[in-house]
Design a protein around this motif. Structure first.
Motif: not given
Lengths: 522, 298
Positions: A325-327, A382, A384-386
């Protein structure tokens, strides 16, 4: 659709004990079914009651707010206790919608309308000519500033170097983009993008229909649109992470990129990772890549007339492995072929002064035509640093473009070269990174270069080096709808094979988004 | 060579998705709450993919390629709705080239559309912030609404997969029963709750359900960061009374911590949605966490 079920279920319940074959479990199940339906009907009745109450309210416009509040029975208020909070606004209730949901909501039958205002203050140390030069950097295949597009012969100079994205020193309103989008019917979506520049010139950026119900992951788009060649090509200027376009796109494709009229077919196959394959057939009316000259010039230079379209063909593939989910990572490979490309190349001969003649400069114009190919490789990553509002988000984006023009000299002041072939190759890349260093604040760094390769076939190497630039910017997203940006660039641009301009350029930009929520495209 | 490549591609294409095809319905849920609902109602008949992590802002996501890939094969999309996912879901659905899940089709389900929403009819004026006249979308923290949504979802799933209809309805009823069971203890715990200072009106439905006072929001208008002037005014209003400050992981913790310190209140960072892969049980436990945080301090 559940309505007929209720009587049937009741009948079944009544009949089943008589039949004597039912078990307790079956009865329990039926009872539950009825309970379910009952609760559904209760909800619907509540909804209807509250709608009725609203209709009554609407029918009595003269009633004072207090009176209407007491006279309107709020079906749901027994269920939702009113807020005891001092600051909370009273719980306004509304009937649920009919079950025809839509995240986009609110626009009824009107198209979603949005307006983007894009303005800036610009200053460069090249007397305000810097921005125009960026898009006309020297390359082997180009004849310098006298470019292939029919700009030179255009009587309407609205569209010359000083339009749409090339600012002058001082204040500029780059564009107001007006966008309409809607679902036409169950089969088509359509969108229209108009760009109005600071002088009021209106230009159709995009106007297309796109299918929504083809099977097997297929979609067809038709009309005028931005090609999906590469990554940045289909972005509108307000979506860029920097104020201005990168050097390879500006110089190899022009201000508008590959923006053309035609058809696009894309296929999203059922592969384990996201794979998008697409082809486009486009008319080929381009500024740079596969440009043709106007009839007067074609005649004067002995070049053929412009062929029937479609002349421009593209193919692209995009791949995105699942990295959690973060990358997010997307890789792309694109190719474009234009079956007709014409250009004029000027060169000068200096005749030194002797006793009989004063010094003179002779300008020779060669007419060339042929075809052109373009390759593109892109990578976007991308993270996503949250954090709050983009805090700690990171984005890296890079593309490499290579243009190969395969031309034949059709006319020249030097008859011996007529008929000979020349292949002109120019490439370039950009790499940029954006980091959200605080909530709502991001900083970006970009390096872009044009002309790592400047080659003409036949060993005629006239490589004068490359044009490049370093750009740094800081963006402040006050809300989702407004954005302010400051950008500084150090430019080192070849004006001609022997002349390099080094200059600084500063932008202060505002971007305002009015109307419908913008789409957060990858 | 090319023929062999194409064959390999074809084999790969046909071989993929069989795992999800074992399930009767391929479901894509936008949030873990919606995923929990899908698992509660669908149980073993559904394969669920959740698009957003629980600690992310559902309003700010981007339409990533992997989301588009997941939507490509979905039979049913479960969105929170009321424009919460407006920035990315319509784009992702359009890009997925899947006619079954287009808004308006049975394969497109919005939770907020199934229940009565709060904050409806706010003037459509963005001077008031990122307002959505369709109403407050964060229905997932209200257990009673969620049980109504589960019933509606069961009907929707029954329509798409008639063979499982009885099971879906029974599961939704089971979910409702499990909620019923916990309601009294939640009501009891929250009866004397002192009230809460939120960052955004995102826990409104939970507060409204149990009559917990909303003492204010740190942002003055939705989607606009807190201003010093507004925080000062809040401090003046709230000084001396009991309460708690709650914010989500994606909201900046600075202002909440500062307010909590000034007021001497506890401050919690709580996600709006249960952990990844949550089922009905995990959803109820998630509500437990919220109830515990809102309860009067011992």
């Amino acid at each position: 659709m559940h309505r007929p079920l209720l009587p049937i279920a009741i009948a079944a319940l009544l009949v089943s004990p008589l039949a004597g074959a039912s078990t307790d479990a079956e009865i329990a199940e039926l009872r539950m079914l009825i309970e379910q339906m009952k609760s559904q009907y209760e909800r619907r009745i509540q909804a209807l009651e509250s709608r009725l109450a609203q209709a009554e309210l609407a029918a009595k416009p003269s009633a004072s707010p207090d009176a209407s509040a007491t006279s309107a029975p709020r079906a749901i208020q027994a269920e939702t206790r009113p807020m005891t909070a001092p600051l909370a606004s009273p719980a306004v209730t509304d009937a649920p919608r009919s079950g025809l949901e839509g995240v986009s909501g609110g626009d009824a039958f009107n198209p979603r309308l949005s307006v983007i205002l894009d303005g800036n203050y610009y200053h460069d140390s090249h007397a305000g000519e810097g921005a125009a030069l960026l898009g006309n950097a020297w390359q082997t295949a180009s004849g310098g500033l006298d470019h292939a597009h029919d700009h030179a012969a255009d009587e309407d100079h609205a569209h010359d170097a000083h339009a749409h994205g090339t600012p002058s020193n001082g204040f500029n309103l780059r564009e107001a983009e007006i966008a309409f989008a809607a679902t036409v019917d169950p089969y088509f979506d359509a969108a229209l993008y108009l760009s109005v520049d600071g002088d009021g010139h209106v230009e159709l950026e995009e106007g297309y229909v796109q299918t929504r119900s083809l099977p097997a992951g297929l979609r067809v788009k038709g009309g005028k649109f931005l090609s999906e060649f590469g990554y940045v090509n289909k972005q509108h200027p307000h979506e860029w992470d920097f104020v201005d376009q990168n050097l390879p796109y500006l110089n190899l494709l022009g201000q508008h990129g590959l923006q053309d009229t035609g058809l696009q077919l894309t296929w999203l196959p059922r592969l384990p990772i996201y794979t998008l394959l697409g082809v486009e057939a486009l008319q080929g009316d381009q500024e740079r890549f596969g440009a043709t000259l106007d009839p007067t010039q074609q005649q004067a230079l002995g070049l053929g007339r412009t062929n029937d379209g479609p002349r421009l063909w593209t193919a692209f593939a995009k791949l995105a492995p699942d990295l959690g989910v973060n990358h997010a990572l997307q890789l792309g490979l694109s190719h474009a072929h234009n079956s007709q490309h014409q250009e004029v190349q000027e060169h000068t001969h200096g005749h030194a002064a002797d006793e009989h003649h004063p010094e003179e400069i002779e300008v020779h114009r060669n007419g060339l035509d042929g075809d052109a190919d373009l390759w593109g490789v892109d990578l976007v990553y991308k993270y996503d640093g949250g954090g709050a509002h983009g805090h700690r988000d990171f984005k890296f984006q890079t593309e490499y473009l290579r243009s190969i023009k395969d031309l034949t000299i059709r006319s020249s002041a030097h008859p011996e070269v007529v008929g000979s072939r020349r292949t002109f190759t120019t490439d370039g890349f950009y790499a940029q990174a954006i980091y959200g260093f605080a909530p709502r604040w991001s900083a970006g760094l970009r390096y872009d270069v044009l002309g790592l390769t400047n080659e003409v076939s036949g060993g005629r190497q006239e490589d004068a080096g490359s044009s490049d630039r370093w750009t740094f910017d800081v963006t402040w997203n006050l809300t989702e709808f407004s954005r302010l940006r400051a950008q500084y660039a150090y430019n080192s641009i070849l004006e001609s094979a022997h002349e390099r301009e080094r200059f600084d350029a500063v932008y202060l930009q505002f971007l305002m988004s009015l109307g419908a929520h913008g789409a957060h495209a990858f | 060579m090319i023929a062999r490549l194409l064959t390999a591609l074809l084999v790969l294409t046909l071989g993929v998705g069989t795992a999800r095809e074992a399930a009767a319905l391929a479901v894509v849920a936008t949030s873990t709450s919606m995923g929990a609902l899908a698992r509660a109602v669908g149980a073993e008949r559904v394969g669920v993919i959740v698009l957003a992590a629980p600690d992310r802002d559902l309003h700010a996501l981007q339409a990533k390629p992997t989301m588009i890939r997941a939507l490509r094969d979905a039979d049913l999309v479960i969105a929170v709705g009321a424009e919460l996912e407006v920035g990315w879901l319509p784009l992702a659905i359009a890009s997925a080239a899947n006619p079954r899940i287009q808004p308006g089709q049975p394969g497109y389900f919005e939770a907020a559309d199934q229940v009565v929403r709060l904050d409806v009819g706010i003037p459509a004026d963005r001077a008031l912030g990122d307002v959505h006249p369709a109403g407050n979308p964060h229905v997932n923290l209200d257990p009673v609404r969620m049980s109504a949504i589960a019933a509606a979802l069961a009907e929707r799933m029954a329509g798409l997969d008639p063979d499982g209809a009885a099971g879906y309805r029974a599961n939704a009823a089971g979910f409702a029963a499990a909620l019923e069971q916990r309601l009294p203890s939640w009501q009891e715990r929250l009866a004397s709750a002192p009230g809460v200072l939120l960052y955004h009106r995102d826990a409104l439905y939970l507060l409204d359900r149990f009559g917990v006072p909303l003492l204010g929001t740190l942002e003055e208008v939705p989607g606009v960061p807190p201003t010093a002037r507004h925080l000062k005014r809040l401090t003046e209003q709230l000084r001396g009374r009991a309460g708690v400050v709650i914010h989500t992981p994606y909201q900046s913790p600075r202002a909440p911590r500062q307010m909590a310190q000034i007021l001497g209140w506890p401050v919690y960072s709580l996600p709006l949605d249960p952990p990844a892969d949550a089922d009905a049980q995990a959803y109820l436990d998630h509500l437990d966490r919220w109830v515990m945080s809102l309860s009067p301090q011992p």
